[in-house]
Design a protein around this motif. Structure first.
Motif, PDB file in Angstrom:
ATOM      1  N   ASP A 203       0.815  -1.229   0.000  1.00 44.51           N
ATOM      2  CA  ASP A 203       0.000   0.000   0.000  1.00 44.51           C
ATOM      3  C   ASP A 203       0.844   1.272   0.000  1.00 44.51           C
ATOM      4  O   ASP A 203       0.320   2.361   0.257  1.00 44.51           O
ATOM      5  N   TYR A 204       2.130   1.138  -0.293  1.00 48.63           N
ATOM      6  CA  TYR A 204       3.025   2.293  -0.195  1.00 48.63           C
ATOM      7  C   TYR A 204       4.135   2.126  -1.220  1.00 48.63           C
ATOM      8  O   TYR A 204       4.787   1.082  -1.267  1.00 48.63           O
TER       9      TYR A 204
ATOM     10  N   HIS B 265      -3.956   4.763  -2.772  1.00 52.99           N
ATOM     11  CA  HIS B 265      -5.407   4.707  -2.611  1.00 52.99           C
ATOM     12  C   HIS B 265      -5.999   4.904  -3.994  1.00 52.99           C
ATOM     13  O   HIS B 265      -5.290   4.829  -4.998  1.00 52.99           O
TER      14      HIS B 265
ATOM     15  N   SER C 280      -2.036   8.236  -7.148  1.00 57.18           N
ATOM     16  CA  SER C 280      -1.717   6.830  -6.884  1.00 57.18           C
ATOM     17  C   SER C 280      -1.734   6.012  -8.166  1.00 57.18           C
ATOM     18  O   SER C 280      -0.889   5.122  -8.361  1.00 57.18           O
TER      19      SER C 280
ATOM     20  N   HIS D 211      -3.898   0.178   7.081  1.00 60.08           N
ATOM     21  CA  HIS D 211      -3.666  -1.171   6.573  1.00 60.08           C
ATOM     22  C   HIS D 211      -2.737  -1.933   7.506  1.00 60.08           C
ATOM     23  O   HIS D 211      -1.885  -1.336   8.184  1.00 60.08           O
TER      24      HIS D 211
END
Length: 245
Positions: free
Chosen positions: A33-34, A92, A97, A160
């Motif tokens: 998620d990063y 996101h 993103s 998360h």
């Protein structure tokens, strides 16, 4: 980015914003998620004329739905000699993103620099009181790097499970991280319950705060009105707004 940057670009030009083009040199998934994307700076750091300061950021332009969108990102590990830096994206749904997920060497992105100063608190804080989340992680790390000997307490909001693996640059001997799972007002409530015991004298306390706009607004009012911290001892900026339901 081809074409006009719309009314936002016009406003930034009127405010003497300077434009640069960054070129991607690499990208990596820090977690699911990063994502970190590295760049050459297109002359930005040389044009700045001074050493990069903590929390230094620029406005970056991304194309979406046929029009430009600007988002602010903090420079990660800027190197003025090499002319390089990175951005880190808390992933996101959104145009920035989406761009970051597909970024590859040779891709370019435009940016505008207008007003990105940092005023070091005087007197220097005896403890940094920091409130943020993955979106402000790069700025948090730059702040900790700028005060390598100063103790810090960090309230860090997570969303998360993978956020536990994010690269917070903390030293267990000096830094305490208090993780708060994102859930409505949970972060604001936790800070209100715990920060007063650490703030000490309002004239010398220092709070750096950057999370969603609503929480930032709530906590800024609390720090100023209820705890009595002077304006120059609170550095607050709303980094993002929740998507509409």
């Amino acid at each position: 980015m081809a074409g006009s940057k719309g009314w936002e670009g016009v406003v930034l030009k009127l405010m003497k914003g300077k434009d640069f083009t960054f070129t991607v040199t690499g990208a990596e998934d820090v977690t699911a998620d990063y994502r970190r994307v590295s760049f050459t700076d297109g002359g930005l750091l040389a044009a700045a004329g001074e050493a990069p300061h903590p929390t230094m950021w620029v406005r970056v332009w991304f194309e979406g739905a046929g029009r430009p969108h600007q988002r602010a990102y903090t420079l990660v590990d800027p190197d003025p000699v090499a002319g390089t830096f990175s951005f880190e994206f808390a992933l996101h749904d959104g145009v920035a993103s989406a761009w970051a997920r597909g970024a590859k060497p040779g891709d370019t992105v435009d940016a505008t620099v207008q007003g990105t100063g940092f005023t070091a608190p005087q007197p220097a804080p005896q403890r940094l009181l920091v409130i943020g989340d993955p979106a402000s992680l790069p700025a948090i790390n730059s702040l900790l790097d700028a005060y390598p000997q100063t103790p810090a307490t960090i309230w860090f909001e997570t969303q998360h499970a993978s956020d536990a693996d994010l690269p917070l640059r903390v030293d267990a001997a000096r830094h305490e991280v208090r993780c708060v799972t994102r859930d409505g007002a949970a972060l604001a409530d936790r800070v209100k319950a715990e920060l007063p015991d650490l703030a000490g004298d309002p004239a010398s306390a220092y709070v750096w705060l950057a999370c969603d706009t609503a929480t930032t607004r709530t906590l800024t009012a609390y720090l100023r009105k209820e705890l009595g911290l002077p304006k120059h001892r609170v550095n607050a900026l709303g980094y993002w707004r929740p998507a509409a339901a």
